[in-house]
Enzyme design. Structure first.
Site, PDB file in Angstrom:
ATOM      1  N   GLU B 285       7.389  -5.238   5.592  1.00  0.00           N
ATOM      2  CA  GLU B 285       8.642  -5.932   5.918  1.00  0.00           C
ATOM      3  C   GLU B 285       8.560  -7.428   5.656  1.00  0.00           C
ATOM      4  OE1 GLU B 285      10.077  -5.075   9.883  1.00  0.00           O
ATOM      5  OE2 GLU B 285      11.186  -3.348   9.133  1.00  0.00           O
ATOM      6  N   HIS B 306     -11.773  12.483   2.485  1.00  0.00           N
ATOM      7  CA  HIS B 306     -11.478  13.874   2.131  1.00  0.00           C
ATOM      8  C   HIS B 306      -9.999  14.062   1.802  1.00  0.00           C
ATOM      9  CE1 HIS B 306     -15.492  15.004   3.547  1.00  0.00           C
ATOM     10  NE2 HIS B 306     -15.294  14.097   4.466  1.00  0.00           N
ATOM     11  N   LYS B 420      21.685   0.414   8.330  1.00  0.00           N
ATOM     12  CA  LYS B 420      22.064   0.482   9.750  1.00  0.00           C
ATOM     13  C   LYS B 420      23.576   0.597   9.903  1.00  0.00           C
ATOM     14  CE  LYS B 420      18.090  -2.185  11.420  1.00  0.00           C
ATOM     15  NZ  LYS B 420      17.623  -3.401  12.121  1.00  0.00           N
TER      16      LYS B 420
END
Lengths: 435, 435
Positions: B285, B306, B420
């Site tokens: 951000e 792994h 938003k």
């Protein structure tokens, strides 16, 4: 099919110049045909045994009997294993346990995938060893971390006067291995896993389905969901009717024609958080070789809207996005009108948190597309064993087809051997404690 | 200083041609000087209030009193919040709770950062509402997910005849907001957070330290560790003696001169797993804007050896690696010689799992470097509040200095507003349930 795939927001004619040229995509899709045919041949000649798992039912009775014994004998079950020996089972078990402890009557499974001494101290402090069952999973039977975990647990059982053979089951490929020798010395039964199925492709085998069965999940339904995705490939369907082929063509065309080197998987479901990590291993280990491969990034909606989304929208346009959405409208607790009388809350008044989740996933898909980011949406009506089996088979096929397009071997991981050897030599050189 | 930073394996003269040219690094390091001076000025004139937090103690007494009340009144505490309102506290609380439930006498904190209806159903089924305390954290007081969570919890408390004011505390910036209006209507106390400290930089404020105090952690020690890292910057130390300036110069020089567009943070400690997610938000951000920014990737040693390591070693050389290692030699359970008589186990006989962790982190750092990958190692003697405070301040400073070098604003996140607004409009358009 238990899901639909929407590629609308991946093309230049829908999202602008960073999107794919339709012709480039069609060429890549056409080029999947030999890979698809190869999968059909590998099924027919048995050379890729993972393709036989979705249709198998003969091994499930024994697996369910064993799981029932674990469910009746123990309160908790710990799974020792790492990488593919952990992530598949963990992804399935997340369907049953969302981090709040198991629902009434179900069993908690703890996936022990590391050798952090603090975690192991906390584990031994938290467990009642008399009421704990163990699974030990290592395909090779030589994984250093898993073998170390096993030896430490055997020592703890021994000190507690508890018999390992009664509370432990191992999973390994046939043939001599360290794990099998230890198991034999301690009376621990060992279930075979197929040497031809690597860890990251093993979720439909006993490695994934035994933990899932202990968690109370239906392994036949998982495999059934996988069959629905695999069967059209085996039946010779055309690439443009196979979502996994479209997905592989999308990823490879984006990489080659738009320099899109990262692929983000963002499910909108907490229970798919472990699944995103399973995908991260699958994609990274299968394709990351010979200097090629795109980098997988796990994410979770809505959480990563508040973490990674700023970078995705406004940083470099170097990512392909796959959102996995669920139908959530009307689900979950409702915001009562009486509590939301505030004028600032009109948008949420009388809606449920499922409505909010639904609005968020649509909004993120729309915002990514509006900002010219390649955005694929995979939609599920709901999340259950069948849906998980379908999703996992989709991504195993997509990965194998992408490997074929990129000209790499989807099933090896040659580069990690060096580190394993080095770790053993460093450890061997450690001076031993006075014991 | 509670840690050391080793950049040896980042240069062309140590790891080969993909490594940095020393001159390029030195130029970038020199260019951090104005950024460092700016931090000193912002401290002096109070324009960056986060810089005042490490030295503050005056607010801790009230915070500890409140935490003590939560610890005596409740068995469990749930924290409502997302992004920076969740990840900082979660990272700190991981020091106390490693996923095995809290140690005896400590409190479990559940960080509720999503609006998944299945998770919320599981939460309400698992909690005893009479014995549960709540924190609600939203700097703006307008975060849709957090407000929805709060309203759903208020409804549940109301149905249970339980008073919200007695079991809930909110954290928000001063001034009118939806959260403050709801809190006022329900008698919920609200603690101020500073409007000048964004969520991803708020871990040293009440947003991070209140959950930490409820978990039994020492906030003064967290801030003390942060001070040790910040103070040399405020004292005007030269860039080459400031690890955060070196780290920023490393990342930016790698990006500009080697096209290294991804940065991997891999701690070798389960308790730092949440910290890697905190870093992912901070870096993404703060730097991902104006088409620039490198992509942060979280990892965990040994687990990701792994999973992701194959891609890192053999895929594209487009990543910078930061390993965070701990001194673990001799720690943890030991593999007794009697259990490891097998010749194949000589490497682990008499060693502890801490010895194995130590060997693995050394081997991975060595293998990455040998394969020409830029590898920084940050070493901690151990992990406690002081070390966490130091690590977090290091990465906040490194991020701010890197933003200065890249010419972007480290403190805004302009691109996420669109999503938003869209989510609210979609939600508002949802037909309401008949209630």
């Amino acid at each position: 099919m238990p899901y639909t795939q929407d590629l609308t927001s991946c093309f230049a004619d829908t999202i602008g110049p960073r999107g794919l040229d339709r012709g480039d995509f069609e060429s890549a899709l056409e080029a999947t045909a030999p890979g698809l045919a190869g999968i059909g041949e590998a099924y027919a000649d048995g050379s890729l045994p993972l393709l036989r798992l979705p249709g198998r039912r003969s091994d499930l009775d024994e697996l369910i009997r064993l799981a029932d014994r674990y469910r009746s004998d123990f309160d908790e079950v710990a799974v020792l294993g790492t990488g593919g020996s952990s992530l598949g089972g963990r992804s399935l078990c997340a369907l049953a346990d969302r981090g709040f402890g198991p629902p009434a009557g179900a069993h908690r499974l703890r996936f022990m995938d590391n050798v952090d001494p603090d975690t192991w101290e906390a584990l031994f402090a938290a467990l009642d060893l008399r009421r704990t069952g163990w699974l030990v999973v290592s395909k090779s039977g030589e994984t250093a971390e898993t073998v170390a975990q096993l030896l430490v647990v055997l020592d703890a059982l021994d000190r507690g006067g508890l018999d390992a053979g009664e509370r432990m089951t191992a999973v390994a490929q046939p043939g001599d291995s360290t794990l099998r020798r230890i198991a034999a010395a301690h009376g621990i039964s060992v279930l075979d896993c197929d040497p031809g199925i690597g860890g990251r492709y093993s979720v439909l085998s006993v490695a994934g389905l035994l933990p899932a069965a202990i968690a109370g999940l239906d392994g036949a339904a998982v495999r059934g969901g996988a069959s629905e995705v695999l069967d059209p490939v085996l039946a010779g369907a055309a690439p443009d009717s196979i979502p996994a082929a479209q997905g592989a063509a999308l990823a490879v065309a984006a990489y080659r024609t738009r320099e899109i080197a990262q692929t983000v998987l963002m499910p909108y479901a907490d229970a798919l958080s472990a699944f995103a990590l399973w995908f991260r291993q699958l994609w990274a280990e299968s394709l990351g070789k010979d200097g090629a491969g795109t980098t997988p990034i796990d994410a979770l909606g809505t959480v990563d809207q508040h973490s990674q989304l700023q970078l995705w929208l406004d940083g470099p346009a170097d990512k392909l996005f796959t959102l996995v959405t669920l139908e959530r409208a009307g689900l979950g607790a409702e915001v009562p009108s009486a509590l939301a009388a505030d004028p600032g809350l009109s948008y949420i008044r009388g809606r449920t948190i499922g409505d909010l989740m639904e609005a968020e996933q649509r909004a993120t898909a729309g915002t990514l597309a509006r900002n010219g980011r390649l955005t694929r949406v995979i939609s599920l009506p709901g999340l259950d064993e069948r849906a998980m089996g379908a999703l996992m088979m989709h991504f195993m096929l997509e990965t194998m087809i992408a490997a074929h397009l990129l000209g790499v071997d989807a099933f090896d991981q040659p580069a990690v051997e060096e580190g394993k050897i080095l770790a053993r030599s460093y450890l061997a050189a450690t001076s031993r404690r006075a014991t």
